[in-house]
Design a protein around this motif. Structure first.
Motif, short mmCIF file in Angstrom:
data_model
loop_
_atom_site.label_atom_id
_atom_site.label_comp_id
_atom_site.label_asym_id
_atom_site.label_seq_id
_atom_site.Cartn_x
_atom_site.Cartn_y
_atom_site.Cartn_z
N ALA A 217 19.68 59.86 -67.94
CA ALA A 217 20.42 58.86 -68.70
C ALA A 217 21.25 58.05 -67.72
O ALA A 217 21.74 58.58 -66.73
CB ALA A 217 21.32 59.52 -69.74
N GLU A 218 21.36 56.75 -68.01
CA GLU A 218 22.14 55.85 -67.15
C GLU A 218 23.53 55.67 -67.73
O GLU A 218 23.71 55.55 -68.94
CB GLU A 218 21.45 54.49 -67.05
N PHE A 219 24.51 55.61 -66.84
CA PHE A 219 25.90 55.38 -67.20
C PHE A 219 26.44 54.22 -66.37
O PHE A 219 25.78 53.74 -65.45
CB PHE A 219 26.73 56.65 -66.97
N GLU A 220 27.62 53.78 -66.69
CA GLU A 220 28.24 52.64 -66.02
C GLU A 220 28.34 52.83 -64.50
O GLU A 220 28.14 51.88 -63.74
CB GLU A 220 29.63 52.43 -66.63
N HIS A 221 28.64 54.05 -64.04
CA HIS A 221 28.86 54.29 -62.60
C HIS A 221 27.91 55.33 -62.01
O HIS A 221 28.22 55.93 -60.98
CB HIS A 221 30.31 54.71 -62.35
N GLY A 222 26.79 55.56 -62.66
CA GLY A 222 25.84 56.52 -62.12
C GLY A 222 24.83 56.96 -63.15
O GLY A 222 24.67 56.34 -64.21
N ALA B 62 24.71 66.73 -87.17
CA ALA B 62 24.63 66.21 -85.81
C ALA B 62 23.75 67.14 -84.96
O ALA B 62 23.64 68.32 -85.24
CB ALA B 62 26.02 66.13 -85.19
N SER B 63 23.14 66.57 -83.96
CA SER B 63 22.33 67.40 -83.07
C SER B 63 23.23 68.08 -82.04
O SER B 63 24.31 67.59 -81.72
CB SER B 63 21.26 66.56 -82.39
N GLU B 64 22.76 69.20 -81.54
CA GLU B 64 23.50 69.92 -80.51
C GLU B 64 23.48 69.09 -79.23
O GLU B 64 22.47 68.48 -78.89
CB GLU B 64 22.82 71.27 -80.28
N PRO B 65 24.59 69.04 -78.47
CA PRO B 65 24.61 68.25 -77.24
C PRO B 65 23.61 68.80 -76.22
O PRO B 65 23.42 70.00 -76.10
CB PRO B 65 26.04 68.37 -76.74
N THR B 66 22.98 67.90 -75.49
CA THR B 66 22.03 68.28 -74.44
C THR B 66 22.78 68.59 -73.15
O THR B 66 23.97 68.30 -73.03
CB THR B 66 21.02 67.15 -74.18
N ALA B 67 22.05 69.10 -72.16
CA ALA B 67 22.65 69.37 -70.85
C ALA B 67 23.16 68.07 -70.24
O ALA B 67 24.20 68.06 -69.57
CB ALA B 67 21.63 70.04 -69.94
N ILE B 68 22.45 66.97 -70.46
CA ILE B 68 22.90 65.67 -69.95
C ILE B 68 24.20 65.26 -70.62
O ILE B 68 25.14 64.80 -69.96
CB ILE B 68 21.81 64.60 -70.11
N ASP B 69 24.29 65.45 -71.94
CA ASP B 69 25.53 65.14 -72.65
C ASP B 69 26.70 65.96 -72.12
O ASP B 69 27.80 65.44 -71.91
CB ASP B 69 25.39 65.42 -74.16
N LEU B 70 26.46 67.24 -71.89
CA LEU B 70 27.53 68.13 -71.40
C LEU B 70 27.97 67.74 -69.99
O LEU B 70 29.17 67.73 -69.69
CB LEU B 70 27.07 69.59 -71.45
N ARG B 71 27.02 67.40 -69.11
CA ARG B 71 27.38 66.99 -67.75
C ARG B 71 28.16 65.69 -67.80
O ARG B 71 29.14 65.52 -67.07
CB ARG B 71 26.12 66.84 -66.89
N ALA B 72 27.74 64.75 -68.64
CA ALA B 72 28.45 63.47 -68.75
C ALA B 72 29.88 63.70 -69.24
O ALA B 72 30.83 63.09 -68.73
CB ALA B 72 27.70 62.52 -69.68
N ALA B 73 30.05 64.60 -70.19
CA ALA B 73 31.39 64.88 -70.70
C ALA B 73 32.27 65.51 -69.62
O ALA B 73 33.48 65.29 -69.59
CB ALA B 73 31.30 65.82 -71.91
N ALA B 74 31.66 66.27 -68.71
CA ALA B 74 32.41 66.91 -67.62
C ALA B 74 32.60 65.97 -66.43
O ALA B 74 33.25 66.35 -65.46
CB ALA B 74 31.68 68.17 -67.17
N SER B 75 32.04 64.77 -66.51
CA SER B 75 32.11 63.80 -65.40
C SER B 75 32.60 62.45 -65.90
O SER B 75 31.85 61.47 -65.94
CB SER B 75 30.72 63.64 -64.77
N ARG C 88 28.17 55.13 -71.37
CA ARG C 88 26.73 55.39 -71.37
C ARG C 88 25.98 54.08 -71.61
O ARG C 88 26.33 53.29 -72.48
CB ARG C 88 26.39 56.39 -72.47
N ARG C 89 24.93 53.83 -70.83
CA ARG C 89 24.10 52.63 -70.98
C ARG C 89 22.76 52.93 -71.63
O ARG C 89 22.13 52.05 -72.17
CB ARG C 89 23.86 51.98 -69.62
N THR C 90 22.31 54.16 -71.53
CA THR C 90 21.04 54.57 -72.09
C THR C 90 21.25 55.10 -73.50
O THR C 90 22.13 55.92 -73.73
CB THR C 90 20.40 55.69 -71.24
N ASP C 91 20.44 54.63 -74.42
CA ASP C 91 20.47 55.18 -75.77
C ASP C 91 19.62 56.45 -75.74
O ASP C 91 18.40 56.38 -75.64
CB ASP C 91 19.92 54.16 -76.76
N GLY C 92 20.26 57.58 -75.76
CA GLY C 92 19.55 58.85 -75.66
C GLY C 92 19.19 59.16 -74.21
O GLY C 92 19.90 58.78 -73.29
#
Length: 188
Positions: free
Chosen positions: A47-52, A12-25, A31-35
């Protein structure tokens, strides 16, 4: 470090800063954006998500922007406009007048304030500094009620209970109090 080694071993790839922020929020939802997508400057990502959305730039790190703030961000051309990239997470602000909580989020080029059930407004520069000196949304002027508007040789911004005018080398805050409006004293 251990998580990175485990992820690498598992393929698996290491989580990005966007992945980490999404996990903390978790309020962001699904998630709506693939990558991640590149921003027009070729440096940032989002990256786009359901509520932001979550935006990342090496100078500002990754920050989540709720949909309620995104409306104003989009109106001002996202990160390519005067706001630039987000620099903080949004804050919920209580409204002492009872209309429900508002939101505020800081960007490189100012702050977007959005009162419950109202549009968002951009506050920045000398007008923003004067509003801050008056106590922000809890001060004598209340919540922003417009963006800056051109006027003669300067600009003004309307607030719930008054206006702040800026002309070169001068700034004046007025509180609505009938005719004529009352100038606010200079903060100490």
């Amino acid at each position: 470090m251990f998580a990175a080694h485990v992820a690498s071993f598992a393929g698996a790839s290491e989580p990005t800063a966007i992945d980490l922020r999404a996990a903390a929020s978790p309020w962001l939802g699904a998630r709506r954006t693939d990558g991640e997508l590149s921003t027009p400057d070729g440096v940032g990502r989002f990256a786009e998500f359901e509520h932001g959305y979550v935006y990342w730039h090496p100078d500002t790190d990754a920050h989540a922007i709720p949909t309620a703030i995104m409306d104003k961000y989009a109106e001002l051309d996202w990160e390519t406009g005067p706001l630039g990239y987000p620099t903080t997470e949004h804050s919920e602000l209580p409204d002492p007048r009872g209309s429900g909580p508002g939101l505020a989020q800081t960007f490189q080029g100012g702050i977007v304030y959005r009162r419950a059930a109202q549009p968002g407004y951009w506050v920045h520069g000398a007008i923003g500094a004067r509003w801050a000196a008056a106590g922000y949304e809890n001060g004598e002027l209340g919540w922003p009620a417009s963006d800056e508007t051109a006027h003669d040789d300067g600009v003004y911004q309307s607030f719930e209970f008054g206006r702040i005018y800026w002309v070169p080398e001068q700034i004046v805050a007025l509180r609505n109090s009938g005719e004529p409006d009352t100038p606010l004293g200079r903060p100490a």
